[in-house]
Structure formats: structure tokens, C-alpha cells
Design a protein around this motif. Structure first.
Motif, PDB file in Angstrom:
ATOM      1  N   LEU A  28      -5.400  -8.121   6.014  1.00 41.68           N
ATOM      2  CA  LEU A  28      -5.699  -6.692   6.034  1.00 41.68           C
ATOM      3  C   LEU A  28      -4.491  -6.325   4.777  1.00 41.68           C
ATOM      4  CD1 LEU A  28      -6.881  -4.026   6.685  1.00 41.68           C
ATOM      5  CD2 LEU A  28      -4.886  -3.760   8.281  1.00 41.68           C
ATOM      6  N   LEU A  29      -3.219  -6.763   4.867  1.00 41.13           N
ATOM      7  CA  LEU A  29      -2.411  -6.326   3.870  1.00 41.13           C
ATOM      8  C   LEU A  29      -2.931  -6.971   2.384  1.00 41.13           C
ATOM      9  CD1 LEU A  29       0.439  -5.056   3.253  1.00 41.13           C
ATOM     10  CD2 LEU A  29       1.487  -7.466   4.037  1.00 41.13           C
ATOM     11  N   PHE A  30      -3.429  -8.125   2.573  1.00 38.09           N
ATOM     12  CA  PHE A  30      -3.968  -8.613   1.214  1.00 38.09           C
ATOM     13  C   PHE A  30      -4.856  -7.639   0.393  1.00 38.09           C
ATOM     14  CE2 PHE A  30      -7.215 -11.218  -1.095  1.00 38.09           C
ATOM     15  CZ  PHE A  30      -6.258 -11.771  -2.036  1.00 38.09           C
ATOM     16  N   TRP A  31      -5.872  -7.231   1.565  1.00 35.24           N
ATOM     17  CA  TRP A  31      -7.177  -6.572   0.732  1.00 35.24           C
ATOM     18  C   TRP A  31      -6.560  -5.186   0.603  1.00 35.24           C
ATOM     19  CZ3 TRP A  31     -10.958  -8.695  -1.677  1.00 35.24           C
ATOM     20  CH2 TRP A  31     -11.359  -9.941  -1.279  1.00 35.24           C
ATOM     21  N   VAL A  32      -5.473  -4.700   1.387  1.00 40.78           N
ATOM     22  CA  VAL A  32      -5.282  -3.267   0.872  1.00 40.78           C
ATOM     23  C   VAL A  32      -4.533  -3.384  -0.569  1.00 40.78           C
ATOM     24  CG1 VAL A  32      -3.437  -1.791   1.376  1.00 40.78           C
ATOM     25  CG2 VAL A  32      -4.817  -2.576   3.249  1.00 40.78           C
ATOM     26  N   ARG A  33      -3.640  -4.486  -0.796  1.00 41.68           N
ATOM     27  CA  ARG A  33      -3.115  -4.627  -2.274  1.00 41.68           C
ATOM     28  C   ARG A  33      -4.058  -4.974  -3.191  1.00 41.68           C
ATOM     29  NH1 ARG A  33       1.946  -8.915  -1.251  1.00 41.68           N
ATOM     30  NH2 ARG A  33       0.164  -9.841   0.183  1.00 41.68           N
TER      31      ARG A  33
END
Length: 559
Positions: free
Chosen positions: A225-230
Motif C-alpha cells: 500500500l505504501l509503495f503504490w501511494v508513493r
């Protein structure tokens, strides 16, 4: 023999005129700064511009040289240089863990662009700049064209450290300046600013029908989730950067030369990004096709013609291309910096009506650096890693290769080798073989090299200046003893002593083993120093013998 003398004389002449051009370029750029005829010296203070340009150039040295070392060292067993190069070991222990090398290369690419933009702000001349009473011809050639800045950046900030680091990876990386640089590059990647590149990576891999190899476990739900937010916020920032830059171009609020129509400036912007992209991708494609068969290379007419030029003779054209390519890329970077760096005249409204603080940030040129990093550099490298032959199968690739080789042949950047030789002498750099032996010797010691990635699709590791860790080490260079065997025995003793230290039952016993370990480390340094001295002695001896043989040949010719 006459051909060798001619070649040496030509190299000396190139070095002399290249160094002369470099000194002249440094003088006029420094004169511009202290005459307040650059943007930063005019808007802030000449002292700040002077300090920033030299700090930027020196940091660029670490960024460029560090890349060659970081890309070249992964195959080598780190235990071989753990004691002799502790900082290099520490950098590689973290930098080569999992997929950290790709993360470093991603952040490092933005660092190069950001540093070049800082150099441009500090040293590029303002409109109608005039210094030292130079005639119009010289002023146009060195100032308006940006040649002075290009030569300074290429020779001082890039090529000289790339040359040294490609042969002396261990010595070059072994300082805390490189450690700090790697940390900054990793932090830039971790910020997510460049995560749009990963989306491009996935699209390219899907088009190629291949998977991207990873050295890490799949991401957990939260990390995914953190990866795709970035990724999303990186794409948003990239789109905004494009929008703001194009708006500034059409409003005439950039540092683009006066008199250039807005439409022409926009076309030039995209054209130069395409040229940079081709040159960035070509280096990836060239290293990929070097591993292919001759039959595969000749799959198309243009790919065949390009490879015939690239691998002609003894293979000198590949490093020659890298030198000429560096000159072309830096030239494009400086023009792109002019096109994208914003400059608001007093009384004018800010771009897109942003606040004064935001406008000051825009004026640094970092929006242009972000666009160029992702769209004109990383994206093209990723495409070339997946489709190397297709990348070579165009006439544009062939033309750019010829252009780069022509620029290298002029010798305009030969001064970089002079600086590299001085730097190597002062720093005491030695070839990597002195410390870890050749690839064959490492394999004989059960420390054989290991490949970085089985597939280069989606990776940036093929984009470095050629780092060589398997250079030929002739028998005559190691006369007086088998240094590899001696080094291997010492490393074996060190490993045993480390185990004994860990297993020690009390402090007295541990102190005894630690004292023995220090002696072994000292012995290792002595062997490395002795081999380096032997290398230099036999190289000098070989040169003397060659001269004597040439004299004998001359006598025979006379007879």
C-alpha cells in the motif's frame, strides 16, 4: 613503431590543448561569478555561487565515480576486502543487499541532474554577459554556447573519477564521502519522488513479456500500500512539473535565451529529452548486445551496422562512445536547464499564481531535473534493458554513435585523463587486482564471482561507465612471489581468528586473539603494498625493455 610514436604524440597534443581549454574555461567561469554575471551571483552573492559550484563539482565526482564502483563490485566476494577496505565493505554490505543497488541507481540519477542544475545556476552566464574583454567569437564559443561550463563539468566533475573508479573500485569507494553520497541517493529513492519510474518499469516488462527479477521477498500488504501511494504521488508531482514548466515556457518566464520563440523552446525541450533518452538507453543496449552472438546482432541492417562500428578492432570504440556520450549528455543537460529553470522578473506574476516561496523553489530548476530524470533518462534505460536489439535497430542510434565517437576523437576531454592521473597519484589508488586478485585467482581461492542479475530487464545496472574487475594481470607483474596465495592464506587466518574471538570464554583470551588479528591485518596490508610496488617496478621495467627493443629495430633498419 612509427605508428606508436605518432599515436603517443597525438595523445600528448590532445592532452595539452584539452588542459589549456579547461584552464581557460575555469578562469572565465570564475570571472563571471565574481563579476556577478551568473544568476546566483547576481541574485544572492558571488561568494555563495563560488562555493556552491565547487562543492557541486566535487560532489559530482563522488556521484559519478561511486556509480562505477557500486555497479562493478557486486560479483566480488566482500570478505576479500573486508579488512583492507572497511568503508567500501560497509557501503557494499548495505548497498548490495536485496534490491538496494537499483534503489541507489534510481536516486543517484536524480542527484546527477540536480547537481548539474545547481552548477548551471552558479556558473552559467546571464544574457549578454561579457568578461575579460573577450572578443565576440570567443564569448559566443565559450559563454553563450555553454562550452566552458560543459568542459568544467565533464572533465572535473565526471570523467576523471569515472576513469579511476573503473579500475580502482575498492580504493575509490573507501571513504565516508562516498558513504554519505550512497545514503543520500537511497534517501531520495525512499522519499517516493521517483516512484513513477517503477510504474514505467512494470509497463516495459509487461510489453516485453518478461518478469522483473527481485532479490527480496514479496512486499507485505502494508508495504505494498505504501509503495503504490508513493507511485501515485510521484506521478502527480511529475504531471504538475510538466504543467508548470510548459506554462512558464509559454509565459516567457524561464532562463531560455531571449529571441527564441516559445513554441521553438518547447520543441527544443522535448527534442533534447529524446536525444538524452537515446544516449542513456544506448549504453544499456550496448552492454547487453556485447553478450550476444554475432548472428543475433545482425538481425537488422542498422543493428548490424551499429555493432560493426561499436566492436571494430580491439573494442576501443565502446569506451570511446562512453566518453563522447558524456559530453553530449552534459551539453543537453545544460540546455534543458536553461529551458526549464524559471526566472521571474520584478513585478511579474508567479507561474500558475503560486506563492513566493513556491516560486523560489521552482526557480531552482528542480522541476526540470525531476522531469529529465524520469522521462529523459530512467524510462529510456528501462526500455533499452528490455529491448536492446530493437533499440539498436534505428538509424538514429547509428548516427548518435558516430557523433559520440567523433567528439571523443577530437580529444577535447583528454584533460580528464590528466586530472585522473594526478588524482590517482595523490590518493595512492591501486588496481583492484592488487587487493583481490583476478577473477581466475578469486575462483581458485573458492571466492569466485557471482552474477548480479540473471536478467537485466527492468534494472539500471547496465548503465554505468564500464567498471572493470577482471583486468589482465600478467605474470611479470607478480614476480618475486605468488601474492594471491599469500593473501589467501592471510584471509583464511583472519577468518579463523574471527571465529576464535567470537568463541572466546574470557576477556584475556579475546584480547590475545584480537592482537593476533591485528598482526594478520597488518600482514595483509603489507602484501597489498608489496604487490603494488612490484606492479609499478615491472611496468617500468617492461617500458625500458620495449625502448631497448625499439632501438635495436632502428639499428637493423639502418643496417
Amino acid at each position: 613503431m612509427a605508428a606508436d610514436i605518432g599515436a603517443n604524440s597525438c595523445t600528448i597534443i590532445k592532452a595539452i590543448y584539452s588542459v589549456a581549454l579547461l584552464i581557460f574555461s575555469v578562469i572565465i567561469v570564475m570571472a563571471l561569478i565574481f563579476d556577478e554575471q551568473t544568476k546566483l551571483s547576481r541574485d544572492v552573492h558571488p561568494a555563495l555561487a563560488f562555493v556552491l559550484i565547487w562543492v557541486a563539482l566535487l560532489w559530482l565526482c563522488l556521484v559519478e565515480g561511486g556509480q562505477a564502483s557500486m555497479v562493478g563490485l557486486p560479483p566480488i566476494d566482500r570478505e576479500l576486502y573486508r579488512e583492507s577496505h572497511p568503508v567500501t565493505f560497509r557501503i557494499c554490505e548495505h548497498g548490495h543487499k536485496g534490491d538496494n543497488l537499483d534503489r541507489y541507481l534510481l536516486g543517484r540519477q536524480f542527484m546527477v541532474l540536480a547537481i548539474v542544475f545547481v552548477i548551471n545556476q552558479s556558473g552559467a552566464p546571464v544574457e549578454d554577459a561579457s568578461v575579460l574583454g573577450l572578443p565576440d567569437v570567443l564569448a559566443n564559443a565559450f559563454l553563450k554556447s555553454g562550452l566552458a561550463m560543459i568542459l568544467m563539468t565533464c572533465m572535473i566533475g565526471q570523467l576523471n573519477t569515472q576513469v579511476n573508479a573503473s579500475h580502482c573500485m575498492l580504493d575509490f569507494l573507501n571513504d565516508y564521502g562516498n558513504w554519505f553520497t550512497v545514503k543520500v541517493a537511497m534517501a531520495i529513492e525512499a522519499s517516493g519522488l521517483l516512484h513513477a519510474s517503477y510504474l514505467i518499469q512494470m509497463i516495459v516488462a509487461a510489453l516485453a513479456g518478461k518478469t522483473i527479477e527481485s532479490n527480496e521477498e514479496p512486499r507485505s500488504g502494508f508495504m505494498n500500500l505504501l509503495f503504490w501511494v508513493r507511485v501515485l504521488y510521484s506521478c502527480a508531482i511529475l504531471i504538475f512539473a510538466f504543467f508548470a514548466t510548459i506554462a512558464a515556457l509559454f509565459d516567457g518566464k524561464t532562463t531560455m535565451w531571449e529571441g527564441v520563440p516559445e513554441v521553438v523552446a518547447l520543441i527544443l525541450f522535448f527534442l533534447l529529452m529524446a536525444v538524452v533518452g537515446m544516449l542513456e538507453g544506448m549504453q544499456i543496449a550496448f552492454f547487453a548486445v556485447a553478450k550476444m552472438t554475432d548472428e543475433e546482432r545482425k538481425s537488422s541492417k542498422w543493428a548490424s551496422m551499429t555493432c560493426d562500428v561499436l566492436f571494430h578492432g580491439e573494442g576501443h570504440n565502446l569506451p570511446g562512445f562512453m566518453v563522447g556520450r558524456q559530453l553530449c549528455v552534459v551539453s543537453c543537460f545544460f540546455v534543458i536547464a536553461r529551458v526549464t529553470s524559471m526566472d521571474i522578473e520584478e513585478g511579474e506574476s508567479n507561474v500558475l499564481g503560486v506563492s513566493n516561496g513556491a516560486q523560489e523553489f521552482f526557480n531552482t530548476g528542480l522541476l526540470g531535473a525531476l522531469i529529465t530524470t524520469i522521462v529523459a533518462s530512467i524510462a529510456w534505460q528501462l526500455v533499452a534493458s528490455a529491448f536492446p536489439l530493437a533499440f539498436l535497430s534505428t538509424p538514429i542510434t547509428y548516427i548518435l554513435l558516430r557523433l559520440c565517437l567523433l567528439l571523443e576523437a577530437t580529444g577535447i576531454c583528454t584533460g580528464a585523463w590528466v586530472i585522473a592521473a594526478i588524482h590517482r597519484k595523490i590518493s595512492g589508488f591501486q588496481r583492484d587486482e592488487v587487493y583481490v586478485g583476478t577473477a581466475e585467482e578469486r575462483a581458485a581461492m573458492a571466492h569466485g564471482d557471482k552474477p548480479t542479475n540473471k536478467s537485466e530487464v527492468g534494472h539500471l545496472t547496465g548503465g554505468a561507465f564500464p567498471a572493470t574487475h577482471d583486468l589482465p594481470l600478467y605474470d611479470k607483474w607478480i614476480a618475486g612471489g605468488d601474492f594471491s596465495q599469500r593473501r589467501g592464506k592471510i584471509l583464511e587466518n583472519i577468518a579463523i581468528l574471527r571465529e576464535q574471538i567470537d568463541a572466546a570464554s574470557n576477556m584475556d583470551e579475546k584480547n590475545v586473539y584480537e592482537a593476533a588479528l591485528k598482526k594478520e591485518v597488518a600482514a595483509l596490508r603489507h602484501v597489498n603494498r608489496e604487490e603494488g610496488e612490484s606492479f609499478r617496478y615491472h611496468a617500468k621495467r617492461e617500458e625500458e625493455i620495449k625502448k631497448k627493443e625499439e632501438l635495436v629495430d632502428d639499428d637493423l633498419e639502418v643496417a
